[in-house]
Enzyme design. Structure first.
Site, short mmCIF file in Angstrom:
data_model
loop_
_atom_site.label_atom_id
_atom_site.label_comp_id
_atom_site.label_asym_id
_atom_site.label_seq_id
_atom_site.Cartn_x
_atom_site.Cartn_y
_atom_site.Cartn_z
CB THR A 16 37.66 17.24 54.38
OG1 THR A 16 38.35 18.36 54.49
CG2 THR A 16 36.37 17.73 54.37
CG HIS A 17 38.44 18.69 60.37
ND1 HIS A 17 38.91 17.26 60.24
CD2 HIS A 17 38.48 18.52 61.84
CE1 HIS A 17 38.72 16.53 61.12
NE2 HIS A 17 38.29 17.22 62.23
N GLY A 20 35.83 24.52 52.65
CA GLY A 20 35.65 24.62 51.05
C GLY A 20 35.80 23.28 50.34
CG ASP A 77 46.25 13.34 50.04
OD1 ASP A 77 46.09 14.11 50.94
OD2 ASP A 77 47.38 13.19 49.53
CB SER A 78 43.98 17.18 45.92
OG SER A 78 43.19 18.01 46.88
N GLY A 169 43.38 27.29 48.52
CA GLY A 169 44.53 26.66 48.16
C GLY A 169 45.33 27.41 46.95
CE LYS A 191 38.79 24.41 41.91
NZ LYS A 191 39.25 24.60 43.22
#
Length: 211
Positions: A16-17, A20, A77-78, A169, A191
């Protein structure tokens, strides 16, 4: 399965880049002695996510990162799916946040994306169900070609206007089932205990670390 590949404590590339996402995944794996580094910090390019499912896209990212780094890599991937929108945005969750040339400077605008979802629901009328869910797929790729995939999900509903500042997001508009606050209003540890990513990680940890 006994022939499934397993992670060891040590270095793991997170494909990932997104700072968060790296922080959240690092926190989930920290108890197992895993040292997470991002593909971004290694200067690895982001592959085109050409899949039509979360599984396909997660594998694309994990494979690209491990091939480029020769280090075991994990990709996530979400996305958000809205029942009344036939499961959209789904795999295009991030794409809905990308500004077009007429919408301002290039990049992602999550408030715009949340507004797009809200606008589509509003067009359907005030009685439109607001059921939604977050999906997460975690894919691990080893340099020798072995792979493992884990899927997670959390159900809830959408609220408007956005609330909270602790998520990223679509978190400010998502209220998980059984709660009255959004993901962005929950402390990170709360969370982490209930999210779609946490659900997928529980499955990963059970198999990879026997916990």
């Amino acid at each position: 399965m006994s022939d499934r590949p397993h992670l060891n404590s040590g270095r793991l590339v997170i494909a990932t880049h997104n700072a968060g996402k790296l922080k959240e995944i690092s926190a989930l794996l920290a108890p197992y002695g895993v040292d997470c580094i991002s593909a971004g910090s290694l200067g690895l390019p982001e592959p085109a996510e050409t899949g039509t499912t979360f599984v396909e896209n997660a594998l694309i990212k994990a494979r690209a990162a491990t091939q480029a780094s020769q280090i075991v890599s994990l990709a996530d991937d979400s996305g958000l799916s809205v029942a009344a929108l036939d499961g959209r945005p789904g795999v295009y969750t991030a794409d809905w946040a990308e500004r077009q040339w007429f919408e301002g400077p290039a990049g992602r605008d999550w408030y715009m994306a949340m507004g797009k979802v809200e606008g589509m629901l509003a067009e359907k009328g005030p009685d439109t169900p607001r059921d939604a869910w977050f999906s997460c797929v975690l894919a691990i790729a080893w340099p020798d070609g072995r792979e493992a995939v884990y899927e997670g999900r959390v159900d809830g509903s959408l609220t408007w206007p956005p609330r909270g500042t602790m998520g990223f997001g679509y978190d400010p508009v998502f209220v998980p089932k059984g709660r009255d606050v959004t993901f962005a209003e929950l402390a990170p540890e709360e969370k982490h205990a209930m999210s779609h990513r946490a659900d997928a990680f529980r499955k990963l940890v059970a198999e990879q670390f026997g916990a």
